[in-house]
Write a protein that holds these residues in place. Structure first.
Motif, PDB file in Angstrom:
ATOM      1  N   MET A   1       0.835  -1.170   0.000  1.00  0.00           N
ATOM      2  CA  MET A   1       0.000   0.000   0.000  1.00  0.00           C
ATOM      3  C   MET A   1       0.875   1.225   0.000  1.00  0.00           C
ATOM      4  N   THR A   2       0.449   2.222  -0.707  1.00  0.00           N
ATOM      5  CA  THR A   2       1.214   3.458  -0.761  1.00  0.00           C
ATOM      6  C   THR A   2       0.737   4.389   0.325  1.00  0.00           C
ATOM      7  N   SER A   3       1.543   5.445   0.587  1.00  0.00           N
ATOM      8  CA  SER A   3       1.201   6.359   1.669  1.00  0.00           C
ATOM      9  C   SER A   3      -0.045   7.173   1.350  1.00  0.00           C
ATOM     10  N   GLY A   4      -0.382   7.339   0.061  1.00  0.00           N
ATOM     11  CA  GLY A   4      -1.559   8.092  -0.314  1.00  0.00           C
ATOM     12  C   GLY A   4      -2.822   7.249  -0.354  1.00  0.00           C
ATOM     13  N   SER A   5      -2.731   5.988  -0.009  1.00  0.00           N
ATOM     14  CA  SER A   5      -3.868   5.073  -0.061  1.00  0.00           C
ATOM     15  C   SER A   5      -4.854   5.388   1.050  1.00  0.00           C
ATOM     16  N   PRO A   6      -6.160   5.341   0.745  1.00  0.00           N
ATOM     17  CA  PRO A   6      -7.146   5.583   1.790  1.00  0.00           C
ATOM     18  C   PRO A   6      -7.257   4.418   2.773  1.00  0.00           C
ATOM     19  N   GLU A   7      -6.668   3.276   2.416  1.00  0.00           N
ATOM     20  CA  GLU A   7      -6.734   2.111   3.280  1.00  0.00           C
ATOM     21  C   GLU A   7      -5.685   2.227   4.376  1.00  0.00           C
ATOM     22  N   THR A   8      -6.076   1.847   5.587  1.00  0.00           N
ATOM     23  CA  THR A   8      -5.140   1.844   6.702  1.00  0.00           C
ATOM     24  C   THR A   8      -5.111   0.459   7.299  1.00  0.00           C
ATOM     25  N   ASN A   9      -4.209   0.241   8.230  1.00  0.00           N
ATOM     26  CA  ASN A   9      -4.102  -1.055   8.873  1.00  0.00           C
ATOM     27  C   ASN A   9      -5.123  -1.240   9.986  1.00  0.00           C
ATOM     28  N   LYS A  10      -5.839  -0.196  10.343  1.00  0.00           N
ATOM     29  CA  LYS A  10      -6.815  -0.277  11.432  1.00  0.00           C
ATOM     30  C   LYS A  10      -7.927  -1.250  11.070  1.00  0.00           C
ATOM     31  N   GLY A  11      -8.158  -2.226  11.942  1.00  0.00           N
ATOM     32  CA  GLY A  11      -9.226  -3.193  11.737  1.00  0.00           C
ATOM     33  C   GLY A  11      -8.865  -4.347  10.825  1.00  0.00           C
ATOM     34  N   GLN A  12      -7.676  -4.331  10.252  1.00  0.00           N
ATOM     35  CA  GLN A  12      -7.290  -5.402   9.334  1.00  0.00           C
ATOM     36  C   GLN A  12      -6.733  -6.586  10.120  1.00  0.00           C
ATOM     37  N   PRO A  13      -7.258  -7.786   9.813  1.00  0.00           N
ATOM     38  CA  PRO A  13      -6.722  -8.971  10.494  1.00  0.00           C
ATOM     39  C   PRO A  13      -5.383  -9.377   9.879  1.00  0.00           C
ATOM     40  N   GLY A  14      -4.631 -10.165  10.608  1.00  0.00           N
ATOM     41  CA  GLY A  14      -3.410 -10.735  10.060  1.00  0.00           C
ATOM     42  C   GLY A  14      -3.758 -11.836   9.072  1.00  0.00           C
ATOM     43  N   ILE A  15      -2.765 -12.300   8.337  1.00  0.00           N
ATOM     44  CA  ILE A  15      -2.995 -13.357   7.343  1.00  0.00           C
ATOM     45  C   ILE A  15      -3.527 -14.619   8.024  1.00  0.00           C
ATOM     46  N   GLY A  16      -2.972 -14.976   9.174  1.00  0.00           N
ATOM     47  CA  GLY A  16      -3.413 -16.177   9.888  1.00  0.00           C
ATOM     48  C   GLY A  16      -4.867 -16.087  10.325  1.00  0.00           C
ATOM     49  N   GLN A  17      -5.260 -14.941  10.880  1.00  0.00           N
ATOM     50  CA  GLN A  17      -6.656 -14.761  11.298  1.00  0.00           C
ATOM     51  C   GLN A  17      -7.592 -14.794  10.104  1.00  0.00           C
ATOM     52  N   ALA A  18      -7.223 -14.098   9.048  1.00  0.00           N
ATOM     53  CA  ALA A  18      -8.063 -14.080   7.849  1.00  0.00           C
ATOM     54  C   ALA A  18      -8.211 -15.482   7.277  1.00  0.00           C
ATOM     55  N   ALA A  19      -7.138 -16.249   7.287  1.00  0.00           N
ATOM     56  CA  ALA A  19      -7.176 -17.602   6.739  1.00  0.00           C
ATOM     57  C   ALA A  19      -8.031 -18.537   7.589  1.00  0.00           C
ATOM     58  N   LEU A  20      -7.860 -18.508   8.882  1.00  0.00           N
ATOM     59  CA  LEU A  20      -8.593 -19.426   9.758  1.00  0.00           C
ATOM     60  C   LEU A  20     -10.084 -19.132   9.834  1.00  0.00           C
ATOM     61  N   PHE A  21     -10.445 -17.858   9.803  1.00  0.00           N
ATOM     62  CA  PHE A  21     -11.836 -17.490  10.040  1.00  0.00           C
ATOM     63  C   PHE A  21     -12.552 -16.932   8.808  1.00  0.00           C
ATOM     64  N   GLY A  22     -11.883 -16.846   7.653  1.00  0.00           N
ATOM     65  CA  GLY A  22     -12.508 -16.325   6.442  1.00  0.00           C
ATOM     66  C   GLY A  22     -12.824 -14.848   6.537  1.00  0.00           C
ATOM     67  N   LEU A  23     -11.922 -14.087   7.144  1.00  0.00           N
ATOM     68  CA  LEU A  23     -12.151 -12.660   7.353  1.00  0.00           C
ATOM     69  C   LEU A  23     -11.684 -11.839   6.166  1.00  0.00           C
ATOM     70  N   CYS A  24     -12.414 -10.790   5.877  1.00  0.00           N
ATOM     71  CA  CYS A  24     -12.005  -9.853   4.827  1.00  0.00           C
ATOM     72  C   CYS A  24     -10.665  -9.252   5.228  1.00  0.00           C
ATOM     73  N   PRO A  25      -9.669  -9.253   4.342  1.00  0.00           N
ATOM     74  CA  PRO A  25      -8.362  -8.707   4.716  1.00  0.00           C
ATOM     75  C   PRO A  25      -8.361  -7.189   4.877  1.00  0.00           C
ATOM     76  N   ARG A  26      -9.392  -6.506   4.389  1.00  0.00           N
ATOM     77  CA  ARG A  26      -9.457  -5.054   4.531  1.00  0.00           C
ATOM     78  C   ARG A  26     -10.159  -4.636   5.819  1.00  0.00           C
ATOM     79  N   CYS A  27     -11.360  -5.186   6.080  1.00  0.00           N
ATOM     80  CA  CYS A  27     -12.152  -4.699   7.214  1.00  0.00           C
ATOM     81  C   CYS A  27     -12.266  -5.690   8.363  1.00  0.00           C
ATOM     82  N   GLY A  28     -11.930  -6.957   8.138  1.00  0.00           N
ATOM     83  CA  GLY A  28     -11.972  -7.941   9.205  1.00  0.00           C
ATOM     84  C   GLY A  28     -13.321  -8.615   9.413  1.00  0.00           C
ATOM     85  N   GLU A  29     -14.303  -8.320   8.565  1.00  0.00           N
ATOM     86  CA  GLU A  29     -15.610  -8.972   8.681  1.00  0.00           C
ATOM     87  C   GLU A  29     -15.541 -10.376   8.079  1.00  0.00           C
ATOM     88  N   LYS A  30     -16.407 -11.265   8.544  1.00  0.00           N
ATOM     89  CA  LYS A  30     -16.401 -12.657   8.074  1.00  0.00           C
ATOM     90  C   LYS A  30     -17.216 -12.763   6.781  1.00  0.00           C
TER      91      LYS A  30
END
Length: 129
Positions: A1-30
């Protein structure tokens, strides 16, 4: 991600959490999966388009090797240790193989998609818009 990106790391799960629980990598929702193994078209919460990611056949090849190694190793060990009738092998290894393949395939597909998102991966020749 670039510094001008509107996306931030807030609320984003790690790769392991996203993989185990099927979470969106951007917002963390299932919202990653629409079925047992099928990805949703997009996240219903943040709108991330899952179709832009191409996980390909990598997860299937990895899961096949891992599950095959585990299943064959355990079947050989059981045969040499106990020498059960053939139906015991069928009763044990068919459901175990099926469960391991489905479970691990779901986890590896989700992990690869989350990794592609985290690394801002794209197909060759595509420019960032």
């Amino acid at each position: 991600m670039t510094s001008g990106s509107p996306e931030t790391n807030k609320g984003q799960p790690g790769i392991g959490q996203a993989a185990l629980f099927g979470l969106c990598p951007r917002c963390g929702e299932k919202t990653m999966f629409d079925g047992v193994l099928a990805f949703s078209g997009k996240c219903s919460s943040c709108g991330l388009d899952y179709s832009r990611f191409n996980v390909g056949d990598g997860p299937a090849a990895l899961v096949t090797l891992v599950v095959g190694t585990i299943t064959v190793g355990l079947a050989i060990w059981l045969q040499l240790s106990v020498e059960p009738p053939w139906w015991v092998h069928a009763l044990l290894w068919i459901p175990l193989t099926f469960a391991l393949v489905i479970g691990l395939l779901r986890i590896t597909k989700a992990g690869l998609l989350a990794s592609e998102y985290g690394n801002d991966a794209r197909e060759a020749g595509r420019r960032k818009l």
